[in-house]
Design a protein around this motif. Structure first.
Motif, PDB file in Angstrom:
ATOM      1  N   GLN A   1       8.545 -13.830  -2.221  1.00  9.56           N
ATOM      2  CA  GLN A   1       7.150 -13.979  -1.862  1.00  9.56           C
ATOM      3  C   GLN A   1       6.574 -12.562  -1.830  1.00  9.56           C
ATOM      4  O   GLN A   1       7.127 -11.690  -1.163  1.00  9.56           O
ATOM      5  N   ARG A   2       5.496 -12.362  -2.578  1.00  9.41           N
ATOM      6  CA  ARG A   2       5.052 -10.981  -2.771  1.00  9.41           C
ATOM      7  C   ARG A   2       3.823 -10.618  -1.947  1.00  9.41           C
ATOM      8  O   ARG A   2       2.872 -11.387  -1.875  1.00  9.41           O
ATOM      9  N   PHE A   3       3.852  -9.447  -1.348  1.00 13.45           N
ATOM     10  CA  PHE A   3       2.681  -8.912  -0.643  1.00 13.45           C
ATOM     11  C   PHE A   3       2.369  -7.513  -1.153  1.00 13.45           C
ATOM     12  O   PHE A   3       3.259  -6.677  -1.246  1.00 13.45           O
ATOM     13  N   ASN A   4       1.110  -7.300  -1.473  1.00 14.29           N
ATOM     14  CA  ASN A   4       0.689  -5.974  -1.917  1.00 14.29           C
ATOM     15  C   ASN A   4       0.085  -5.204  -0.762  1.00 14.29           C
ATOM     16  O   ASN A   4      -0.847  -5.676  -0.116  1.00 14.29           O
ATOM     17  N   PHE A   5       0.631  -4.038  -0.526  1.00 13.71           N
ATOM     18  CA  PHE A   5       0.069  -3.156   0.501  1.00 13.71           C
ATOM     19  C   PHE A   5      -0.931  -2.241  -0.171  1.00 13.71           C
ATOM     20  O   PHE A   5      -0.686  -1.755  -1.266  1.00 13.71           O
ATOM     21  N   ARG A   6      -2.063  -2.020   0.514  1.00 12.62           N
ATOM     22  CA  ARG A   6      -3.082  -1.187  -0.129  1.00 12.62           C
ATOM     23  C   ARG A   6      -3.195   0.160   0.575  1.00 12.62           C
ATOM     24  O   ARG A   6      -2.793   0.312   1.732  1.00 12.62           O
ATOM     25  N   ARG A   7      -3.767   1.104  -0.163  1.00 14.73           N
ATOM     26  CA  ARG A   7      -4.105   2.385   0.456  1.00 14.73           C
ATOM     27  C   ARG A   7      -5.079   2.149   1.587  1.00 14.73           C
ATOM     28  O   ARG A   7      -5.935   1.275   1.492  1.00 14.73           O
ATOM     29  N   LEU A   8      -4.990   2.949   2.642  1.00 23.98           N
ATOM     30  CA  LEU A   8      -5.893   2.786   3.769  1.00 23.98           C
ATOM     31  C   LEU A   8      -7.151   3.622   3.551  1.00 23.98           C
ATOM     32  O   LEU A   8      -7.088   4.678   2.936  1.00 23.98           O
ATOM     33  N   GLY A   9      -8.262   3.131   4.057  1.00 21.90           N
ATOM     34  CA  GLY A   9      -9.524   3.852   3.921  1.00 21.90           C
ATOM     35  C   GLY A   9      -9.643   4.969   4.944  1.00 21.90           C
ATOM     36  O   GLY A   9      -8.932   4.991   5.949  1.00 21.90           O
TER      37      GLY A   9
END
Ligand SMILES: Nc1ncnc2c1ncn2[C@@H]1O[C@H](COP(=O)(O)OP(=O)(O)OP(=O)(O)O)[C@@H](O)[C@H]1O
Ligand SMILES: [Mg+2]
Ligand SMILES: [Zn+2]
Length: 368
Positions: A173-181
């Motif tokens: 099950q895949r989760f993408n972590f994003r860059r923080l603002g």
């Protein structure tokens, strides 16, 4: 100097302390409280955005001895939580796929996976840098993921999911972590400084957050560097830290660009010399100049454009930028940007590092 490895000291101990990654956190906490945790997860995303942190929180939560039905936060007090926090939990196996040992550990997984957890409900395997697994190790892992025993949970973490084999990806099950603002990062830095009782100017934190490019860990490391430079008993100020971070003051860039806009080559070259004499590195200057011009061009096309660069300036600074942008035509911005990019590629061959910048100034202001 107190013991300050900030990024370790301030690693979130609860899901509620993780900043950003809302979708991932909501999905995972729902799964934990409803007892529907998957057996394999893939956390992908840039460095320092929370992958390992969340994987450990998941391990803590599923094995927490005090967690009640319907809850998802680990208690952080029971033996299991404490062991995970101290890095000596026998049922949490962290494997670094980039290391030789990691390759062996994955190879041995197939044999050891059948054994029940020693003390806890689940055996949790966190495989870091999962894209670096060798072909052999990938195949071994794949076999394990095909039929994971019910007591096992795998979390694969990677900064480069495109390098992973699709058969592994499709079993997770895949989760993408994003860059923080910038505002998110600033809020965390602010909290840290309040806890550490260190005074600061908000603008200084904006600078740090801009430099961190979306990575909370990088922001915390930069903050640490700044603290050790400034000292814990003095205020962290914008002026003082530009130098520590090797950043060029926005006022310097702005003044230079004003000369460029007026096509005043003489003033521009003279000012450049002055700035370099004061110790600013020509390469750094050019780098920042290109950055600013790029953002100016984007703001020219769309005055409401927002990215972390734009968000890292105060509204006063931004209105100053916008005034200058109005004075430039779009073509002038494009042309200047091109000239300075050209200068950058020439810099490595130049015996006088500022010479390519000067040449670009002359070309822009006087034409060639
Ligand atoms: N989303 C976040 N919220 C709060 N703190 C964070 C977050 N992401 C990272 N951090 C901070 O950065 C540190 C490192 O984060 P973590 O180890 O989870 O990053 P990572 O995504 O696994 O990075 P890498 O790809 O380099 O392994 C944490 O200890 C924490 O202090
Ligand atoms: Mg990690
Ligand atoms: Zn607990």
């Amino acid at each position: 100097m107190p013991n300050l490895v900030l990024y370790r000291k301030y690693r979130p101990q609860k899901f509620s302390e993780v900043i950003g990654q809302e979708y991932t956190i909501r999905a995972l906490t729902n799964a934990i409280s409803s007892n529907t945790v998957s057996h394999a997860y893939l956390f992908s995303g840039p460095r320092g955005t929370g992958k390992t942190t969340v994987a450990r929180l998941l391990a803590k939560a599923v094995n927490c001895q005090n967690r009640k039905e319907g809850e998802y936060e680990p208690c952080n007090h029971c033996e299991s939580c404490k062991e995970i926090e101290n890095g000596n939990a026998i049922d949490l196996i962290e494997i670094d796929a980039a290391s030789n040992r990691g390759i062996n550990e994955v190879r041995e997984l197939k044999d050891s996976i059948g054994f029940l957890p020693v003390k806890s409900k689940y055996k949790v395997f966190i495989i870091d840098e999962a894209h670096q697994l060798t072909k052999e190790a990938s195949n071994a892992l794949l076999k394990t993921l095909e039929e994971p025993p019910s007591h096992a949970i795998f979390v694969l973490a990677t900064t480069e999911p495109q390098k992973m084999i699709s058969t592994i990806i499709s079993r997770c099950q895949r989760f993408n972590f994003r860059r923080l603002g910038v505002p998110e990062i600033v809020s965390k830095l602010q909290r840290i400084l309040e806890k550490e009782k260190i005074k600061f100017e908000k603008e200084a934190l904006l600078l740090i957050a801009r430099q961190a490019e979306g990575s909370v860990r990088d922001a915390e490391s930069i903050l640490e560097k700044v603290i050790s430079f400034v000292g814990t008993d003095r205020e962290i100020k914008k002026d003082g830290i530009e130098r520590v971070l090797g950043m060029v003051d926005s006022q310097v860039i702005l003044r230079f660009l004003k000369y460029i806009q007026k096509k005043d080559a003489k003033e521009a070259v003279g000012f450049l010399e002055e700035v370099i004499d004061k110790g600013v590195d020509p390469e750094q200057f050019l780098e920042e100049l290109i950055n600013y011009l790029r953002e100016f061009l984007l703001l020219k096309i769309d005055p409401d454009f927002q990215d972390s660069f734009v968000l890292s300036f105060t509204s006063d600074e931004l209105s100053e930028f916008k005034a200058l942008i109005t004075d430039f035509s779009k073509t002038e911005l494009e042309n200047s940007l091109e000239r300075f990019i050209e200068a950058k590629s020439k810099m490595i061959y130049s015996s006088l590092p500022q010479l390519p910048i000067e040449l670009a100034v002359v070309k822009i202001c006087i034409g060639s």
